[in-house]
Write a protein that holds these residues in place. Structure first.
Motif, PDB file in Angstrom:
ATOM      1  N   ALA A  99       0.421  14.160   2.998  1.00 32.94           N
ATOM      2  CA  ALA A  99      -0.929  13.259   3.146  1.00 32.94           C
ATOM      3  C   ALA A  99      -0.896  12.100   2.097  1.00 32.94           C
ATOM      4  N   GLN A 100      -0.317  12.375   1.130  1.00 35.75           N
ATOM      5  CA  GLN A 100      -0.022  11.390  -0.151  1.00 35.75           C
ATOM      6  C   GLN A 100       0.983  10.180   0.309  1.00 35.75           C
ATOM      7  N   LEU A 101       1.861  10.482   1.200  1.00 36.95           N
ATOM      8  CA  LEU A 101       2.861   9.755   1.466  1.00 36.95           C
ATOM      9  C   LEU A 101       2.413   8.941   2.611  1.00 36.95           C
ATOM     10  N   ILE A 102       1.680   9.576   3.555  1.00 38.59           N
ATOM     11  CA  ILE A 102       0.949   8.538   4.816  1.00 38.59           C
ATOM     12  C   ILE A 102      -0.044   7.676   4.100  1.00 38.59           C
ATOM     13  N   SER A 103      -1.031   8.210   3.060  1.00 37.86           N
ATOM     14  CA  SER A 103      -1.894   7.315   2.476  1.00 37.86           C
ATOM     15  C   SER A 103      -1.157   6.240   1.778  1.00 37.86           C
ATOM     16  N   ARG A 104      -0.212   6.494   1.196  1.00 35.85           N
ATOM     17  CA  ARG A 104       0.573   5.312   0.349  1.00 35.85           C
ATOM     18  C   ARG A 104       1.082   4.376   1.220  1.00 35.85           C
ATOM     19  N   TYR A 105       1.789   4.798   2.468  1.00 36.30           N
ATOM     20  CA  TYR A 105       2.120   3.770   3.284  1.00 36.30           C
ATOM     21  C   TYR A 105       0.965   2.822   3.856  1.00 36.30           C
ATOM     22  N   PHE A 106       0.031   3.321   4.223  1.00 43.63           N
ATOM     23  CA  PHE A 106      -1.322   2.446   4.682  1.00 43.63           C
ATOM     24  C   PHE A 106      -1.726   1.895   3.578  1.00 43.63           C
ATOM     25  N   ALA A 107      -1.716   2.278   2.440  1.00 42.40           N
ATOM     26  CA  ALA A 107      -2.221   1.559   1.214  1.00 42.40           C
ATOM     27  C   ALA A 107      -1.409   0.183   0.883  1.00 42.40           C
ATOM     28  N   TYR A 108      -0.357   0.443   1.201  1.00 40.95           N
ATOM     29  CA  TYR A 108       0.600  -0.917   0.922  1.00 40.95           C
ATOM     30  C   TYR A 108      -0.043  -2.356   1.512  1.00 40.95           C
ATOM     31  N   PHE A 109      -0.855  -2.039   2.664  1.00 39.86           N
ATOM     32  CA  PHE A 109      -1.602  -3.066   3.444  1.00 39.86           C
ATOM     33  C   PHE A 109      -2.598  -3.710   2.623  1.00 39.86           C
ATOM     34  N   LEU A 110      -3.387  -2.683   1.912  1.00 42.81           N
ATOM     35  CA  LEU A 110      -4.476  -2.947   0.944  1.00 42.81           C
ATOM     36  C   LEU A 110      -3.966  -3.686  -0.221  1.00 42.81           C
ATOM     37  N   ALA A 111      -2.720  -3.385  -0.676  1.00 40.69           N
ATOM     38  CA  ALA A 111      -2.192  -4.121  -1.948  1.00 40.69           C
ATOM     39  C   ALA A 111      -1.538  -5.248  -1.411  1.00 40.69           C
ATOM     40  N   MET A 112      -1.297  -5.484  -0.436  1.00 44.00           N
ATOM     41  CA  MET A 112      -0.644  -6.891   0.058  1.00 44.00           C
ATOM     42  C   MET A 112      -1.581  -7.756   0.400  1.00 44.00           C
ATOM     43  N   ALA A 113      -2.973  -7.320   0.746  1.00 49.23           N
ATOM     44  CA  ALA A 113      -3.887  -8.362   1.403  1.00 49.23           C
ATOM     45  C   ALA A 113      -4.403  -9.410   0.390  1.00 49.23           C
ATOM     46  N   PRO A 114      -4.724  -9.152  -0.898  1.00 47.03           N
ATOM     47  CA  PRO A 114      -4.968 -10.102  -1.724  1.00 47.03           C
ATOM     48  C   PRO A 114      -3.776 -10.965  -2.378  1.00 47.03           C
ATOM     49  N   LEU A 115      -2.995 -11.673  -1.509  1.00 48.89           N
ATOM     50  CA  LEU A 115      -1.930 -12.395  -2.220  1.00 48.89           C
ATOM     51  C   LEU A 115      -0.929 -11.578  -2.828  1.00 48.89           C
ATOM     52  N   PHE A 116      -0.557 -10.363  -2.594  1.00 43.06           N
ATOM     53  CA  PHE A 116       0.277  -9.351  -2.929  1.00 43.06           C
ATOM     54  C   PHE A 116      -0.099  -8.942  -4.399  1.00 43.06           C
ATOM     55  N   LEU A 117      -1.431  -9.053  -4.767  1.00 40.54           N
ATOM     56  CA  LEU A 117      -1.683  -8.715  -6.102  1.00 40.54           C
ATOM     57  C   LEU A 117      -1.422  -7.215  -6.464  1.00 40.54           C
ATOM     58  N   GLY A 118      -1.850  -6.239  -5.435  1.00 45.45           N
ATOM     59  CA  GLY A 118      -1.861  -4.784  -5.693  1.00 45.45           C
ATOM     60  C   GLY A 118      -0.126  -4.693  -5.728  1.00 45.45           C
ATOM     61  N   ILE A 119       0.861  -5.481  -5.307  1.00 45.45           N
ATOM     62  CA  ILE A 119       2.420  -5.137  -5.402  1.00 45.45           C
ATOM     63  C   ILE A 119       2.805  -5.819  -7.098  1.00 45.45           C
ATOM     64  N   VAL A 120       2.313  -6.851  -7.235  1.00 44.37           N
ATOM     65  CA  VAL A 120       2.768  -7.500  -8.569  1.00 44.37           C
ATOM     66  C   VAL A 120       1.959  -6.641  -9.608  1.00 44.37           C
ATOM     67  N   TRP A 121       1.027  -5.723  -9.310  1.00 50.47           N
ATOM     68  CA  TRP A 121       0.192  -4.936 -10.338  1.00 50.47           C
ATOM     69  C   TRP A 121       1.510  -4.056 -11.002  1.00 50.47           C
ATOM     70  N   VAL A 122       2.283  -3.715 -10.269  1.00 50.06           N
ATOM     71  CA  VAL A 122       3.502  -2.734 -10.922  1.00 50.06           C
ATOM     72  C   VAL A 122       4.122  -3.469 -12.191  1.00 50.06           C
ATOM     73  N   ALA A 123       4.089  -4.808 -12.269  1.00 49.30           N
ATOM     74  CA  ALA A 123       4.724  -5.400 -13.262  1.00 49.30           C
ATOM     75  C   ALA A 123       4.074  -5.124 -14.555  1.00 49.30           C
ATOM     76  N   PHE A 124       2.504  -5.075 -14.230  1.00 48.34           N
ATOM     77  CA  PHE A 124       1.725  -4.921 -15.655  1.00 48.34           C
ATOM     78  C   PHE A 124       1.129  -3.600 -15.836  1.00 48.34           C
ATOM     79  N   ASP A 125       1.429  -2.638 -14.997  1.00 51.78           N
ATOM     80  CA  ASP A 125       0.589  -1.362 -15.057  1.00 51.78           C
ATOM     81  C   ASP A 125       1.475  -0.628 -15.801  1.00 51.78           C
ATOM     82  N   ARG A 126       0.821   0.246 -16.883  1.00 59.22           N
ATOM     83  CA  ARG A 126       1.670   1.108 -17.748  1.00 59.22           C
ATOM     84  C   ARG A 126       2.600   2.222 -17.349  1.00 59.22           C
ATOM     85  N   ARG A 127       1.931   2.533 -16.128  1.00 54.66           N
ATOM     86  CA  ARG A 127       2.879   3.742 -15.422  1.00 54.66           C
ATOM     87  C   ARG A 127       3.630   2.873 -14.176  1.00 54.66           C
TER      88      ARG A 127
END
Length: 156
Positions: A99-127
């Motif tokens: 369930a986590q893996l399936i939700s992770r896959y579809f959450a990529y689309f949310l992370a990419m929607a606002p100019l890839f901000l949710g992906i770039v977030w990796v660079a600034f997040d503590r974890r």
């Protein structure tokens, strides 16, 4: 998993893994698409977002299934395996649930929607979690100190 042996996989190594996965996906899907739709599929002759049922199956469904199956069986895609990274539950460090893996896959689309901000977030997040990781409750880890041996010189 012992905390001393692992570290969070950062933005650039994960970007490298994504590039590997993208190239592999293209090498598998492109010949299929060309055999069905011809070279016009790639040079803009087909203006539709999805050209037909085979296009939808080859570019959307099959890659989704492949990624989730790799995550489930290997805890990583080939790109993540190349950098010795794995996807685990953010709380326990154990393999993520289906369930986590399936939700992770579809959450990529949310992370990419606002100019890839949710992906770039990796660079600034503590974890080093992107929005897709946060939504699914996962982290990407790799063995610590996996780089080359440090340089040593003899002093004169």
């Amino acid at each position: 998993m012992q905390n001393q042996e692992f570290e969070y996989a950062g933005f650039w190594v994960r970007t490298g893994a994504t590039i590997i996965d993208t190239i592999l996906t293209f090498l598998i899907t492109a010949p299929l698409l060309i055999s069905i739709y011809g070279w016009g599929y790639f040079n803009g002759e087909k203006a539709d977002f999805i050209v037909g049922p085979a296009d939808f199956l080859i570019t959307w469904v099959l890659p989704a299934i492949a990624v989730i199956v790799f995550w489930k069986l290997k805890q990583a895609t080939p790109g993540k395996m190349a950098i010795s990274a794995t996807i685990v539950d953010a709380t326990t460090g154990k393999p993520a649930s289906t369930a986590q893996l399936i939700s992770r896959y579809f959450a990529y689309f949310l992370a990419m929607a606002p100019l890839f901000l949710g992906i770039v977030w990796v660079a600034f997040d503590r974890r080093k979690q992107g929005w897709h990781d946060k939504l699914a409750g996962t982290v990407v880890i790799k063995r610590a100190n996996t780089g080359p041996e440090s340089v040593k010189f003899n002093k004169d």
